[in-house]
Each structure stands twice: as structure tokens, then as C-alpha cells.
Write an enzyme that holds these catalytic residues in place. Structure first.
Site: not given
Ligand code: DQA
Length: 148
Positions: A9-10, A17, A22, A73, A76, A79, A86, A97, A99-101, A106, A110
């Protein structure tokens, strides 16, 4: 070799964003960079994004027998989602797995990833480069299936 990139999501909002967190690169830009590197490595790529948890679960299930490795990725849902955890565990496709950040640097909520324990490893904190590192990790995991 086939690698499925899944985005939660997002991440469709990347570019506008929270650019201070990011960056200003869009998901389409990231996909183009991933495809460019994948072509060099002669890897076939699937690249998808959804804001809907169940859709991501469906795509993980459908990947069985079609993709060698998943790079995810989960945003959210990382978490919160036992369903994603599953699904990864059920299909048994090696999963990385990303993540950008740096989620560990953080907010505390997270720091916990519900999918980490069913993934081969985690890459975070390198911005858009996390995707390319994820692709290279996918190659490594696929080549060392028995040992990695
Ligand atoms: C994220 C880190 C997550 O905590 C966050 O909810 C995101 C982006 C990242 O790529 O840094 O939406 O997955």
C-alpha cells in the site's frame, strides 16, 4: 529465472509521498530500473503493486510454479499482516523482504516485521537501490537454493 516484485500500500504514491523519507523517484521509474538490470542478468520480471492486502495474498499464491523468487516491499503490511506472512510460508517460494527506508531507524512500530521470519533475508535503507539489491539477492538465493 523469473522474479516477482510485489509492492504494498501507498507505494503507488512514490515520487510525491514524503519525499524526505522515500525520495522523488516514482514506482514506474523504479520498475524501469529493475527491468533494465533484469535484462542484463537475463531474468524475467513480474512487477505489481496493490493497496489491497488480499490481492497481494492472491498474487503470492498464484506465483507458485510460475516464479522462482519473490521480492516484496510489503510497505505498512510488513508490520501488520499475518495473512501475508502465512501466504509466503505456504507457497514456499524463496522470498526477499525489501524497504526503501531503514525501518529499524524509524518509529518503533516499524521495527517489527511480521514477514521477516519467513523471508530469506531483508534489505532496507538504500532507497530505490534496495530494489536492485533485492534483484541481485534473488539471483544469489536461486543459485544457492540448497544452501542459502
Ligand atoms: C516501507 C517502510 C514501511 O514502514 C512503510 O509503511 C512503507 C514503506 C519502505 O519501503 O521504506 O509504506 O516499506
Amino acid at each position: 529465472m523469473k522474479v516477482l516484485f510485489l509492492n504494498g500500500p501507498n507505494l503507488n504514491l512514490l515520487g510525491t509521498r514524503e519525499p524526505e523519507v522515500y525520495g522523488r523517484t516514482t514506482l514506474a521509474d523504479i520498475e524501469a530500473k529493475v527491468r533494465e538490470r533484469a535484462a542484463q542478468l537475463k531474468i524475467e520480471i513480474g512487477f505489481r503493486q496493490s493497496n489491497v492486502e488480499g490481492e497481494l495474498v492472491n498474487w503470492i499464491q498464484e506465483a507458485k510454479g510460475k516464479f522462482d523468487v519473490i521480492v516484496i516491499n510489503a510497505a505498512a503490511y510488513t508490520h501488520t499482516s499475518i495473512a501475508l506472512r502465512d501466504a509466503i510460508s505456504a507457497v514456499g517460494i524463496p522470498t526477499i523482504e525489501i524497504h526503501l527506508s531503514n525501518i529499524h531507524a524509524r518509529e518503533e512500530f516499524r521495527h517489527k516485521s511480521l514477514i521477516a521470519s519467513v523471508c530469506k533475508g531483508q534489505i532496507c535503507g538504500f532507497g530505490q537501490k534496495s530494489y536492485i539489491l533485492g534483484l541481485e539477492a534473488a539471483v544469489y538465493v536461486n543459485e544457492n537454493k540448497k544452501t542459502s
